[in-house]
Design a protein around this motif. Sequence first.
Motif, PDB file in Angstrom:
ATOM      1  N   ILE A  54      -1.198   0.694  11.958  1.00  0.00           N
ATOM      2  CA  ILE A  54      -2.174   0.317  13.088  1.00  0.00           C
ATOM      3  C   ILE A  54      -1.596   0.243  14.454  1.00  0.00           C
ATOM      4  O   ILE A  54      -2.175   0.545  15.471  1.00  0.00           O
ATOM      5  CB  ILE A  54      -2.945  -1.265  12.759  1.00  0.00           C
ATOM      6  CG1 ILE A  54      -3.622  -1.008  11.536  1.00  0.00           C
ATOM      7  CG2 ILE A  54      -3.499  -1.743  13.858  1.00  0.00           C
ATOM      8  CD1 ILE A  54      -3.831  -2.795  11.089  1.00  0.00           C
ATOM      9  N   ASP A  55      -0.343  -0.371  14.607  1.00  0.00           N
ATOM     10  CA  ASP A  55       0.247  -0.190  15.868  1.00  0.00           C
ATOM     11  C   ASP A  55       0.274   1.248  16.541  1.00  0.00           C
ATOM     12  O   ASP A  55       0.188   1.536  17.728  1.00  0.00           O
ATOM     13  CB  ASP A  55       1.681  -0.843  15.988  1.00  0.00           C
ATOM     14  CG  ASP A  55       1.410  -2.293  15.674  1.00  0.00           C
ATOM     15  OD1 ASP A  55       0.223  -2.953  15.988  1.00  0.00           O
ATOM     16  OD2 ASP A  55       2.560  -3.060  15.358  1.00  0.00           O
ATOM     17  N   GLU A  56       0.614   2.211  15.512  1.00  0.00           N
ATOM     18  CA  GLU A  56       1.044   3.485  16.127  1.00  0.00           C
ATOM     19  C   GLU A  56      -0.194   3.922  16.593  1.00  0.00           C
ATOM     20  O   GLU A  56      -0.112   4.922  17.515  1.00  0.00           O
ATOM     21  CB  GLU A  56       1.313   4.453  14.837  1.00  0.00           C
ATOM     22  CG  GLU A  56       2.853   4.246  14.538  1.00  0.00           C
ATOM     23  CD  GLU A  56       3.484   5.034  13.602  1.00  0.00           C
ATOM     24  OE1 GLU A  56       3.025   6.140  13.420  1.00  0.00           O
ATOM     25  OE2 GLU A  56       4.183   4.532  12.568  1.00  0.00           O
ATOM     26  N   MET A  57      -1.301   3.762  16.133  1.00  0.00           N
ATOM     27  CA  MET A  57      -2.811   4.282  16.589  1.00  0.00           C
ATOM     28  C   MET A  57      -3.312   3.773  17.669  1.00  0.00           C
ATOM     29  O   MET A  57      -3.571   4.292  18.660  1.00  0.00           O
ATOM     30  CB  MET A  57      -3.802   4.264  15.477  1.00  0.00           C
ATOM     31  CG  MET A  57      -3.425   5.278  14.177  1.00  0.00           C
ATOM     32  SD  MET A  57      -4.879   5.208  13.160  1.00  0.00           S
ATOM     33  CE  MET A  57      -4.255   3.868  11.971  1.00  0.00           C
ATOM     34  N   VAL A  59     -17.536   2.570   6.663  1.00  0.00           N
ATOM     35  CA  VAL A  59     -18.201   2.092   5.062  1.00  0.00           C
ATOM     36  C   VAL A  59     -17.015   1.598   4.591  1.00  0.00           C
ATOM     37  O   VAL A  59     -16.944   0.392   3.811  1.00  0.00           O
ATOM     38  CB  VAL A  59     -18.849   3.268   4.475  1.00  0.00           C
ATOM     39  CG1 VAL A  59     -19.129   3.062   3.019  1.00  0.00           C
ATOM     40  CG2 VAL A  59     -20.112   3.837   5.287  1.00  0.00           C
ATOM     41  N   ALA A  60     -15.845   2.215   4.419  1.00  0.00           N
ATOM     42  CA  ALA A  60     -14.533   1.484   3.645  1.00  0.00           C
ATOM     43  C   ALA A  60     -14.345   0.224   4.382  1.00  0.00           C
ATOM     44  O   ALA A  60     -14.100  -0.771   3.310  1.00  0.00           O
ATOM     45  CB  ALA A  60     -13.480   2.785   3.630  1.00  0.00           C
ATOM     46  N   ARG A  61     -14.324   0.260   5.730  1.00  0.00           N
ATOM     47  CA  ARG A  61     -13.934  -1.165   6.136  1.00  0.00           C
ATOM     48  C   ARG A  61     -15.246  -2.135   5.577  1.00  0.00           C
ATOM     49  O   ARG A  61     -14.754  -3.300   5.340  1.00  0.00           O
ATOM     50  CB  ARG A  61     -14.278  -1.079   7.506  1.00  0.00           C
ATOM     51  CG  ARG A  61     -13.828  -2.305   8.319  1.00  0.00           C
ATOM     52  CD  ARG A  61     -13.947  -2.201   9.790  1.00  0.00           C
ATOM     53  NE  ARG A  61     -13.559  -3.562  10.361  1.00  0.00           N
ATOM     54  CZ  ARG A  61     -14.287  -4.123  11.282  1.00  0.00           C
ATOM     55  NH1 ARG A  61     -15.459  -3.498  11.551  1.00  0.00           N
ATOM     56  NH2 ARG A  61     -14.143  -5.185  11.964  1.00  0.00           N
ATOM     57  N   SER A  90      -8.785  -3.686   6.311  1.00  0.00           N
ATOM     58  CA  SER A  90      -9.916  -3.572   6.997  1.00  0.00           C
ATOM     59  C   SER A  90      -9.646  -3.243   8.514  1.00  0.00           C
ATOM     60  O   SER A  90     -10.469  -2.506   9.137  1.00  0.00           O
ATOM     61  CB  SER A  90     -10.965  -4.742   7.009  1.00  0.00           C
ATOM     62  OG  SER A  90     -10.338  -5.959   7.508  1.00  0.00           O
ATOM     63  N   ASP A  91      -8.777  -3.710   8.943  1.00  0.00           N
ATOM     64  CA  ASP A  91      -8.281  -3.530  10.354  1.00  0.00           C
ATOM     65  C   ASP A  91      -7.795  -2.034  10.568  1.00  0.00           C
ATOM     66  O   ASP A  91      -7.964  -1.483  11.762  1.00  0.00           O
ATOM     67  CB  ASP A  91      -7.356  -4.486  10.986  1.00  0.00           C
ATOM     68  CG  ASP A  91      -7.848  -5.867  11.197  1.00  0.00           C
ATOM     69  OD1 ASP A  91      -9.038  -6.114  11.001  1.00  0.00           O
ATOM     70  OD2 ASP A  91      -6.889  -6.646  11.384  1.00  0.00           O
ATOM     71  N   PHE A  92      -7.073  -1.622   9.552  1.00  0.00           N
ATOM     72  CA  PHE A  92      -6.560  -0.319   9.661  1.00  0.00           C
ATOM     73  C   PHE A  92      -7.835   0.826   9.382  1.00  0.00           C
ATOM     74  O   PHE A  92      -7.735   1.803  10.395  1.00  0.00           O
ATOM     75  CB  PHE A  92      -5.687  -0.170   8.358  1.00  0.00           C
ATOM     76  CG  PHE A  92      -5.344   1.364   8.108  1.00  0.00           C
ATOM     77  CD1 PHE A  92      -4.373   1.874   8.740  1.00  0.00           C
ATOM     78  CD2 PHE A  92      -6.010   1.950   7.318  1.00  0.00           C
ATOM     79  CE1 PHE A  92      -3.745   3.354   8.814  1.00  0.00           C
ATOM     80  CE2 PHE A  92      -5.588   3.385   7.048  1.00  0.00           C
ATOM     81  CZ  PHE A  92      -4.816   3.889   7.780  1.00  0.00           C
ATOM     82  N   PHE A  93      -8.776   0.541   8.577  1.00  0.00           N
ATOM     83  CA  PHE A  93      -9.789   1.298   8.577  1.00  0.00           C
ATOM     84  C   PHE A  93     -10.627   1.341   9.816  1.00  0.00           C
ATOM     85  O   PHE A  93     -10.909   2.185  10.352  1.00  0.00           O
ATOM     86  CB  PHE A  93     -10.674   0.956   7.519  1.00  0.00           C
ATOM     87  CG  PHE A  93     -10.471   1.238   6.075  1.00  0.00           C
ATOM     88  CD1 PHE A  93      -9.565   2.249   5.784  1.00  0.00           C
ATOM     89  CD2 PHE A  93     -10.541   0.318   5.112  1.00  0.00           C
ATOM     90  CE1 PHE A  93      -9.291   2.671   4.455  1.00  0.00           C
ATOM     91  CE2 PHE A  93     -10.219   0.392   3.911  1.00  0.00           C
ATOM     92  CZ  PHE A  93      -9.678   1.611   3.506  1.00  0.00           C
TER      93      PHE A  93
END
Length: 128
Positions: free
Chosen positions: A24-27, A51-53, A84-87
């Motif tokens: 997440i931090d990298e993106m 949708v996955a989120r 979910s934060d990653f998605f």
Amino acid sequence: NSFVCDGVGGGFDPEHIEDLEDWIDEMTDKLPELSSFVLPTGGKASAQLHVARTVCRRAERRTVLLVDDGVCDPNALRYLNRLSDFFFTAARWTNFCEGIEEIQYRRPHRGAKQRGRVKVNLEYASQG
């Protein structure tokens, strides 16, 4: 919280949570700063990530009850939260890489009384 293993697998390794946070931090480091609510829009890949989120959030809500009952490792719940934060971040990243506009829900200008949809360009090439 210390989860007591009851023979179902020994608990959830928090290293998986740390991996998600690193990704997440990298993106996020390469994305324009988020200053308002983002509507789930964009290209096909981004839409699928949104949708996955939502599916992940539903799983997270159901897992809360299992953690409260002591039958699920709280780290599994933390993982679902970070997933979910990653998605969400991956959906923004995908739009960013594809040069697709992001639609934010905010006041179009200072002093405006109504919030509305504002298109924001996410330009990968300009970030160098």
